[in-house]
Write a protein that holds these residues in place. Structure first.
Motif, PDB file in Angstrom:
ATOM      1  N   HIS B   6       0.837  -1.210   0.000  1.00 28.13           N
ATOM      2  CA  HIS B   6       0.000   0.000   0.000  1.00 28.13           C
ATOM      3  C   HIS B   6       0.865   1.251   0.000  1.00 28.13           C
ATOM      4  CE1 HIS B   6      -3.184  -2.721   0.572  1.00 28.13           C
ATOM      5  NE2 HIS B   6      -2.963  -2.955   1.843  1.00 28.13           N
ATOM      6  N   VAL B   7       1.953   1.185   0.789  1.00 30.87           N
ATOM      7  CA  VAL B   7       2.882   2.322   0.816  1.00 30.87           C
ATOM      8  C   VAL B   7       3.482   2.506  -0.574  1.00 30.87           C
ATOM      9  CG1 VAL B   7       4.987   3.234   1.820  1.00 30.87           C
ATOM     10  CG2 VAL B   7       3.421   1.935   3.236  1.00 30.87           C
ATOM     11  N   GLU B   9       2.332   1.569  -3.476  1.00 27.17           N
ATOM     12  CA  GLU B   9       1.333   2.028  -4.436  1.00 27.17           C
ATOM     13  C   GLU B   9       1.122   3.540  -4.321  1.00 27.17           C
ATOM     14  OE1 GLU B   9      -3.350   1.240  -4.772  1.00 27.17           O
ATOM     15  OE2 GLU B   9      -2.168  -0.445  -4.050  1.00 27.17           O
ATOM     16  N   LYS B  10       1.055   3.993  -3.072  1.00 24.75           N
ATOM     17  CA  LYS B  10       0.837   5.424  -2.854  1.00 24.75           C
ATOM     18  C   LYS B  10       2.028   6.252  -3.352  1.00 24.75           C
ATOM     19  CE  LYS B  10       1.425   9.114  -0.482  1.00 24.75           C
ATOM     20  NZ  LYS B  10       2.770   9.551  -0.215  1.00 24.75           N
ATOM     21  N   LYS B  13       1.992   6.373  -7.071  1.00 25.28           N
ATOM     22  CA  LYS B  13       0.939   7.284  -7.510  1.00 25.28           C
ATOM     23  C   LYS B  13       1.401   8.724  -7.393  1.00 25.28           C
ATOM     24  CE  LYS B  13      -3.630   6.346  -7.022  1.00 25.28           C
ATOM     25  NZ  LYS B  13      -4.644   5.819  -6.108  1.00 25.28           N
ATOM     26  N   ASP B  14       2.101   9.001  -6.285  1.00 29.26           N
ATOM     27  CA  ASP B  14       2.633  10.334  -6.068  1.00 29.26           C
ATOM     28  C   ASP B  14       3.553  10.763  -7.198  1.00 29.26           C
ATOM     29  OD1 ASP B  14       1.576  11.585  -3.946  1.00 29.26           O
ATOM     30  OD2 ASP B  14       3.356  11.489  -2.680  1.00 29.26           O
ATOM     31  N   VAL B  17       1.090  11.362 -10.304  1.00 25.33           N
ATOM     32  CA  VAL B  17       0.074  12.424 -10.279  1.00 25.33           C
ATOM     33  C   VAL B  17       0.741  13.801 -10.278  1.00 25.33           C
ATOM     34  CG1 VAL B  17      -1.746  11.095  -9.164  1.00 25.33           C
ATOM     35  CG2 VAL B  17      -0.196  12.437  -7.760  1.00 25.33           C
ATOM     36  N   THR B  18       2.019  13.828  -9.942  1.00 24.45           N
ATOM     37  CA  THR B  18       2.739  15.092 -10.024  1.00 24.45           C
ATOM     38  C   THR B  18       3.614  15.045 -11.281  1.00 24.45           C
ATOM     39  OG1 THR B  18       4.506  14.162  -8.690  1.00 24.45           O
ATOM     40  CG2 THR B  18       2.806  15.364  -7.524  1.00 24.45           C
ATOM     41  N   GLU B  73      10.595  14.687   2.019  1.00 18.61           N
ATOM     42  CA  GLU B  73       9.346  15.407   1.862  1.00 18.61           C
ATOM     43  C   GLU B  73       8.417  15.148   3.048  1.00 18.61           C
ATOM     44  OE1 GLU B  73       6.925  14.238  -1.439  1.00 18.61           O
ATOM     45  OE2 GLU B  73       6.461  16.316  -1.912  1.00 18.61           O
ATOM     46  N   GLU B  74       8.341  13.891   3.455  1.00 15.95           N
ATOM     47  CA  GLU B  74       7.476  13.547   4.579  1.00 15.95           C
ATOM     48  C   GLU B  74       7.978  14.178   5.867  1.00 15.95           C
ATOM     49  OE1 GLU B  74       5.143  10.613   4.797  1.00 15.95           O
ATOM     50  OE2 GLU B  74       5.611   9.481   2.995  1.00 15.95           O
ATOM     51  N   ARG B  77       7.292  17.989   5.784  1.00 18.76           N
ATOM     52  CA  ARG B  77       5.872  18.312   5.828  1.00 18.76           C
ATOM     53  C   ARG B  77       5.231  17.844   7.123  1.00 18.76           C
ATOM     54  NH1 ARG B  77       3.038  16.371   0.620  1.00 18.76           N
ATOM     55  NH2 ARG B  77       3.955  18.185  -0.329  1.00 18.76           N
ATOM     56  N   GLY B  78       5.859  16.879   7.757  1.00 24.64           N
ATOM     57  CA  GLY B  78       5.295  16.363   9.001  1.00 24.64           C
ATOM     58  C   GLY B  78       4.414  15.148   8.793  1.00 24.64           C
ATOM     59  N   SER B  79       4.208  14.766   7.542  1.00 21.77           N
ATOM     60  CA  SER B  79       3.326  13.614   7.309  1.00 21.77           C
ATOM     61  C   SER B  79       3.994  12.318   7.748  1.00 21.77           C
ATOM     62  CB  SER B  79       2.939  13.522   5.834  1.00 21.77           C
ATOM     63  OG  SER B  79       4.079  13.527   5.017  1.00 21.77           O
ATOM     64  N   TYR B  80       5.287  12.396   8.023  1.00 18.55           N
ATOM     65  CA  TYR B  80       5.980  11.226   8.560  1.00 18.55           C
ATOM     66  C   TYR B  80       5.319  10.779   9.860  1.00 18.55           C
ATOM     67  CZ  TYR B  80       9.690   8.299  10.397  1.00 18.55           C
ATOM     68  OH  TYR B  80      10.387   7.237  10.915  1.00 18.55           O
TER      69      TYR B  80
END
Lengths: 327, 234
Positions: B6-7, B9-10, B13-14, B17-18, B73-74, B77-80
């Motif tokens: 899943h990771v 795939e995402k 996709k990233d 999509v960019t 990037e994560e 951005r803090g999404s980590y």
């Protein structure tokens, strides 16, 4: 359900959280309150397993967070402070991705994402990329993220930050709705918010718990030494009033307060006759009855009689200031 | 253990999509296409040797550019934080991101298959070295992706991640060509460290276990290093 024992976190030499012990029960809505930098966020991050405590233990459903990180992460839904998401992904794609990671079976993903989008009011932005959304909508995406797998424990870090009043109301309602069955822990520095939403409030300051209790009990007990009563009388003279009320036991001071300029009313003549008083009583017993009896015996006209409510605001202020002085 | 997919795939996709994927692929094709075909007709030989000779050098810049965002990037951005508070293990995260980077690198190579196909029309193409070359390119891409992933994990800044990653990859590529600067006693070790040396073996169509072991050990060491770096971020 959640058992926290002597939790401590050092950043280098700075102690952000200092020996916090807490027991949180199932179905409780707990508000973690404190000024900026009190250690709220650090505490929450340790509860989610993102930060490792310097010392102390966290047990959730009798599972130690160090030994069973995955099981615990399955149980927790977490909304971080600044809802940092992948700005390039569509809301729909993002929620789908979360659904996959949260191991929601393929068939249930679609309905679950749909339910959440309705619950969090995201229906009209599902096809937008997250970077385009406003702060409030971002926060809702975060909420949907946190609630994806209907977690037993919901941890929200300043969930209403940056939202407009309507959105705040909505989020509060959502929290309260979830809190009927689940455990919710959220941090805030807005007192009215904690007061409106929580069953229990824990106030922390400089990394320590300074108060912990049911919202109601906190308001009553952690009180100041005196109670203030406001009185507005007509047809009375200040000296007379003093003579009559002073003998009542427990009244420490009677002051005449000048009305605020804007309270003078339209016909200034009438207000001249009014007397605004502030009584300071000891807080060991309720004096209101005695005061009323005294006033009834005279021919004064009682226009207003109110006891200044003990607000969380004052409690919070006192507690955090006290602690700061001690240090 | 299906979580890592899943990771992956995402992350993939990233990329798509960019504009990143399209820009990187375009630049890669222009650069390789130019260097390859500008001399191809002069040599007048039906092989891909000059393409594969250049590949390590080009990869040592392109692959870190692909990998630089994976963690940096994560982190910035803090999404980590979100990633770590979801039910994912370190290996899910690292493996997912690594494979996404590797697949992206593989996607770079796909359009270049047009080269051998068109050359096959022009002359007698020996497919052995071509297959070996692509296989080696995947291994090389894997090793560089792992290095890029590592350098991405050590910093919040994508530019820093790129520079560190490219510097390591560039060193590994060039080291076997700089051997005359070094004393004789360390020559064997340095040559063994050179990614270019091992890649050129494979791209000649010789599959030797030493070369395979080299690439797999670079991948394992870099991914383990990534794990250690992430472990520090608590």
């Amino acid at each position: 359900m959640i058992h926290v024992d002597n939790l401590t976190k050092f950043y280098d030499h700075f102690c952000a959280v200092d020996r916090i012990s807490l027991d949180i029960h199932k179905g409780e809505i707990l508000g973690l309150l404190g000024p900026n930098g009190a250690g709220k966020t650090t505490t929450l991050k340790m509860l989610t397993g993102y930060f490792r405590p310097s010392s102390g233990t966290i047990e959730i459903e009798d599972l130690n967070i160090d030994d069973h990180p995955l099981e615990i992460k399955q149980m927790i839904g977490y909304l971080p402070e600044s809802s940092p998401f992948y700005k390039d992904l569509l809301v729909y794609d993002y929620l789908n991705y979360v659904a996959k990671i949260r191991s929601i079976p393929p068939r249930e993903r679609q309905p679950r994402v749909k339910d959440l989008s309705e619950l969090c009011g995201l229906g009209h932005v599902m096809h937008k990329s997250i970077g385009e959304l406003s702060k409030g909508l971002n926060q809702r995406v975060g909420l949907a993220h946190a609630m994806m797998r209907d977690p037993e424990i919901l941890i929200l870090d300043e969930p209403t930050q940056g939202l407009d009043p309507n959105q705040i109301m909505e989020i509060r309602n959502i929290i309260r709705k979830i809190g009927e069955e689940k455990t919710v822990i959220f941090s805030t520095h807005i007192l009215s918010e904690a007061e409106a939403t929580c069953d229990r409030i824990v106030i922390i300051n400089r990394g320590r718990i300074v108060a912990d209790g049911k919202t109601e009990i906190l308001k009553q007990s952690a009180g100041q030494p005196s109670i203030t009563i406001n009185l507005t009388l007509a047809n009375a003279a200040f000296d007379d009033v003093r003579k009559v009320l002073k003998p009542i036991e427990g009244i420490e001071a009677i002051e005449s307060v000048h009305p605020q300029p804007d309270e003078t009313g339209h016909d200034g003549s009438k207000t001249d006759a009014r007397l605004f008083l502030r009584l300071t009583c000891r807080s060991d017993a309720d004096r209101r009855e005695a005061i009323y009896q005294q006033i009834k015996a005279t021919d004064w006209i009682l226009l207003e009689f109110s006891q200044q409510a003990q607000t969380l605001e004052t409690i919070f202020h006192d507690l955090t200031r006290q602690a700061n002085k001690e240090n | 253990m299906r979580q890592f997919s899943h990771v992956m795939e995402k992350e993939l996709k990233d990329y798509f999509v960019t504009p990143i994927a399209y820009i990187v692929i375009t630049i890669f094709l222009i650069v390789t296409g130019w260097f390859f075909f500008s001399t191809f007709f002069l040599y007048n030989q039906a092989n891909l040797r000059s393409f594969f000779t250049l590949l390590p050098l080009i990869f040592s810049f392109v692959v870190p550019a692909i990998a630089m965002r994976l963690f940096a990037e994560e982190l910035s951005r803090g999404s980590y934080e979100l990633l770590r508070t979801m039910p994912l293990t370190f290996s899910d995260i690292i493996l997912g991101k690594f494979l996404a980077g590797l697949l992206m690198t593989a996607a770079l190579l796909v359009p270049t298959i047009a080269y051998p196909i068109s050359i096959a029309f022009l002359g007698q193409l020996d497919w052995g070295p071509v297959v070996g070359g692509y296989f080696g390119a995947l291994l090389l891409g894997g090793a560089f992706t792992a290095i890029g992933l590592f350098s991405s994990a050590i910093t919040h800044n994508q530019i820093v991640a790129f520079i560190v990653g490219a510097a390591i990859c560039f060193t590994l590529t060039l080291i076997s060509k700089m051997l005359y600067f070094f004393p004789e006693s360390v020559l064997d070790i340095l040559q063994y460290l050179g990614a270019d040396f091992h890649f050129s073996n494979i791209s000649k169509g010789i599959i030797d276990s030493r070369d395979l072991i080299y690439f797999f050990s670079v991948i394992v060491v870099a991914l383990y290093g990534t794990y250690l770096v992430l472990l520090q971020k608590k």
